[in-house]
Scaffold this active site. Sequence first.
Site, PDB file in Angstrom:
ATOM      1  N   CYS A 111       0.810  -1.229   0.000  1.00 33.94           N
ATOM      2  CA  CYS A 111       0.000   0.000   0.000  1.00 33.94           C
ATOM      3  C   CYS A 111       0.841   1.276   0.000  1.00 33.94           C
ATOM      4  CB  CYS A 111      -0.963  -0.004   1.176  1.00 33.94           C
ATOM      5  SG  CYS A 111      -2.037  -1.437   1.145  1.00 33.94           S
ATOM      6  N   HIS A 256      -3.496   6.871   2.719  1.00 26.93           N
ATOM      7  CA  HIS A 256      -3.837   5.595   2.084  1.00 26.93           C
ATOM      8  C   HIS A 256      -5.248   5.204   2.506  1.00 26.93           C
ATOM      9  CE1 HIS A 256      -4.109   1.544   0.918  1.00 26.93           C
ATOM     10  NE2 HIS A 256      -3.953   1.061   2.144  1.00 26.93           N
ATOM     11  N   ASN A 286     -10.206  -0.416  -0.371  1.00 26.44           N
ATOM     12  CA  ASN A 286      -8.748  -0.304  -0.238  1.00 26.44           C
ATOM     13  C   ASN A 286      -8.127  -0.863  -1.519  1.00 26.44           C
ATOM     14  OD1 ASN A 286      -6.037  -0.693   0.331  1.00 26.44           O
ATOM     15  ND2 ASN A 286      -6.378  -1.495   2.389  1.00 26.44           N
TER      16      ASN A 286
HETATM   17  O1  UT7 Z   1      -3.858  -1.733   3.176  1.00 26.35           O
HETATM   18  C1  UT7 Z   1      -2.804  -1.938   4.076  1.00 26.35           C
HETATM   19  C2  UT7 Z   1      -3.163  -1.402   5.353  1.00 26.35           C
HETATM   20  N1  UT7 Z   1      -4.380  -2.052   5.792  1.00 26.35           N
HETATM   21  C3  UT7 Z   1      -5.041  -1.543   6.777  1.00 26.35           C
HETATM   22  O2  UT7 Z   1      -4.683  -0.497   7.226  1.00 26.35           O
HETATM   23  C4  UT7 Z   1      -6.216  -2.318   7.316  1.00 26.35           C
HETATM   24  C5  UT7 Z   1      -6.269  -2.118   8.793  1.00 26.35           C
HETATM   25  N2  UT7 Z   1      -7.303  -2.888   9.461  1.00 26.35           N
HETATM   26  C6  UT7 Z   1      -8.635  -2.654   9.331  1.00 26.35           C
HETATM   27  O3  UT7 Z   1      -9.058  -1.811   8.572  1.00 26.35           O
HETATM   28  C7  UT7 Z   1      -9.562  -3.414  10.226  1.00 26.35           C
HETATM   29  O4  UT7 Z   1      -8.808  -4.133  11.177  1.00 26.35           O
HETATM   30  C8  UT7 Z   1     -10.492  -4.404   9.474  1.00 26.35           C
HETATM   31  C9  UT7 Z   1     -11.532  -3.630   8.666  1.00 26.35           C
HETATM   32  C10 UT7 Z   1      -9.707  -5.313   8.551  1.00 26.35           C
HETATM   33  C11 UT7 Z   1     -11.252  -5.263  10.484  1.00 26.35           C
HETATM   34  O5  UT7 Z   1     -11.971  -4.416  11.363  1.00 26.35           O
HETATM   35  P1  UT7 Z   1     -11.838  -4.572  12.949  1.00 26.35           P
HETATM   36  O6  UT7 Z   1     -12.719  -3.576  13.537  1.00 26.35           O
HETATM   37  O7  UT7 Z   1     -10.382  -4.512  13.299  1.00 26.35           O
HETATM   38  O8  UT7 Z   1     -12.445  -5.984  13.176  1.00 26.35           O
HETATM   39  P2  UT7 Z   1     -11.775  -7.258  13.883  1.00 26.35           P
HETATM   40  O9  UT7 Z   1     -10.892  -7.971  12.929  1.00 26.35           O
HETATM   41  O10 UT7 Z   1     -11.225  -6.864  15.226  1.00 26.35           O
HETATM   42  O11 UT7 Z   1     -13.068  -8.126  14.129  1.00 26.35           O
HETATM   43  C12 UT7 Z   1     -14.131  -7.687  15.021  1.00 26.35           C
HETATM   44  C13 UT7 Z   1     -15.308  -8.629  14.875  1.00 26.35           C
HETATM   45  C14 UT7 Z   1     -14.909 -10.097  14.964  1.00 26.35           C
HETATM   46  O12 UT7 Z   1     -15.965 -10.795  15.613  1.00 26.35           O
HETATM   47  P3  UT7 Z   1     -15.853 -11.173  17.174  1.00 26.35           P
HETATM   48  O13 UT7 Z   1     -14.604 -12.003  17.317  1.00 26.35           O
HETATM   49  O14 UT7 Z   1     -15.764  -9.868  17.908  1.00 26.35           O
HETATM   50  O15 UT7 Z   1     -17.132 -11.929  17.434  1.00 26.35           O
HETATM   51  C15 UT7 Z   1     -14.836 -10.535  13.535  1.00 26.35           C
HETATM   52  O16 UT7 Z   1     -15.074 -11.916  13.365  1.00 26.35           O
HETATM   53  O17 UT7 Z   1     -15.911  -8.464  13.591  1.00 26.35           O
HETATM   54  C16 UT7 Z   1     -15.959  -9.713  12.921  1.00 26.35           C
HETATM   55  N3  UT7 Z   1     -15.787  -9.488  11.496  1.00 26.35           N
HETATM   56  C17 UT7 Z   1     -16.821  -9.292  10.664  1.00 26.35           C
HETATM   57  N4  UT7 Z   1     -18.145  -9.278  10.873  1.00 26.35           N
HETATM   58  C18 UT7 Z   1     -18.930  -9.043   9.806  1.00 26.35           C
HETATM   59  C19 UT7 Z   1     -14.615  -9.394  10.800  1.00 26.35           C
HETATM   60  N5  UT7 Z   1     -14.888  -9.143   9.506  1.00 26.35           N
HETATM   61  C20 UT7 Z   1     -16.241  -9.088   9.387  1.00 26.35           C
HETATM   62  C21 UT7 Z   1     -17.116  -8.842   8.319  1.00 26.35           C
HETATM   63  N6  UT7 Z   1     -18.439  -8.832   8.562  1.00 26.35           N
HETATM   64  N7  UT7 Z   1     -16.663  -8.603   7.058  1.00 26.35           N
END
Ligand code: UT7
Length: 335
Positions: A111, A256, A286
């Site tokens: 990225c 980004h 993204n």
């Molecule tokens: O491009 C290079 C740089 N990339 C980035 O900067 C990306 C950085 N990271 C992010 O943008 C975020 O971490 C994500 C969007 C990828 C994920 O969001 P998050 O708020 O960090 O979610 P998480 O991975 O901590 O997951 C929270 C909850 C989990 O459920 P539990 O364990 O709390 O029950 C996941 O299973 O959300 C769940 N979850 C989803 N639920 C519905 C994860 N993905 C999804 C989804 N739909 N697509």
Amino acid sequence: MRAAVIGGIGSWLPPGLVSNDDLADRMDTSDAWIRTRTGIRTRYFVPPGMPTSRLAAEAGARALESAGTADADAVVLATTTPDRPCPASAPEVARRLGLTGVPAFDVSAVCTGFLYALTAAAGMIASGAAEQVLVIGAEAFSTIVDPHDRSSAVVFGDGAGAVVLRAGDPGEPGALGRIVLGSDGSLADLITVRAGGSERPHPEADPGRSDPADRYFSMRGREVFQHAVTRMSQSAREALAHTGWRPGDVDRLVGHQANLRILHAVAEQLDIPVERLVVHLDRVGNTAAASIPLALAHAHATGDLVPGARVVLAAFGGGATWGATALTWPSLKAA
Ligand code: UT7
């Protein structure tokens, strides 16, 4: 000292518009989760068989047109999703643009790739090796994302953006300031495609040594989030120090486009009002190395970015890599 000056800009998105509801039909997710956790509403996916070089050439052609030229002395392509692991895709992009014969190479910094590519191109201009370089960020990320991994499948999209860099004066609008870059290889596992390189074979080539999922992109999102906020803020601060601007002088922060919450956190860390953020991820998701030039092209085309605006670019990506720079936005023809 010669500066590298932005003289043209262009972008291109493939035809496949995919909404959050479309994704919710295919996997366990929802429009509400995607919008609130990321800010993304739609993204574009390439149709099967459309390579990154096609996206790159479409964006590159528009950037050349915006610069009022058909020529470039070199083509630098930032991508994580080249047409093939070998050779690089930039020579094919040059061929598609009628530029066969010029130096053409890929830059791989995920990225942050576009900022690394700008650095390489600006160096060619500063040394006198080139007068005009086409710099492209292009990705077909949908081709490497695991369709069953909802945390990354909903985030990424495909597309391409490009600028023409030309030799000019450091004081003129469009001149790139110092590009601050960094990396930390100890974070390589945070954003990775594990198999298919020299370290670990493609699973089909050696099923005993690679898991089938290792062929896909994987990301430890929560950890990446923290590093992205820290490194983008820190490098933007350094880039500002080089120009002598204070955060309050910044008219547009083009981070980004990974996640709206990351952009807000970076703006807050820098003490820049969120209204000054350029936000494009809601439309395209993204798009990795294409993200910054796509956001710039969109903001330019819609009048969100006007000539004379003081702009800061900042990125964080796999590697880990990060970087930032600052410039005054020039007067350009939209393409
Ligand atoms: O491009 C290079 C740089 N990339 C980035 O900067 C990306 C950085 N990271 C992010 O943008 C975020 O971490 C994500 C969007 C990828 C994920 O969001 P998050 O708020 O960090 O979610 P998480 O991975 O901590 O997951 C929270 C909850 C989990 O459920 P539990 O364990 O709390 O029950 C996941 O299973 O959300 C769940 N979850 C989803 N639920 C519905 C994860 N993905 C999804 C989804 N739909 N697509």
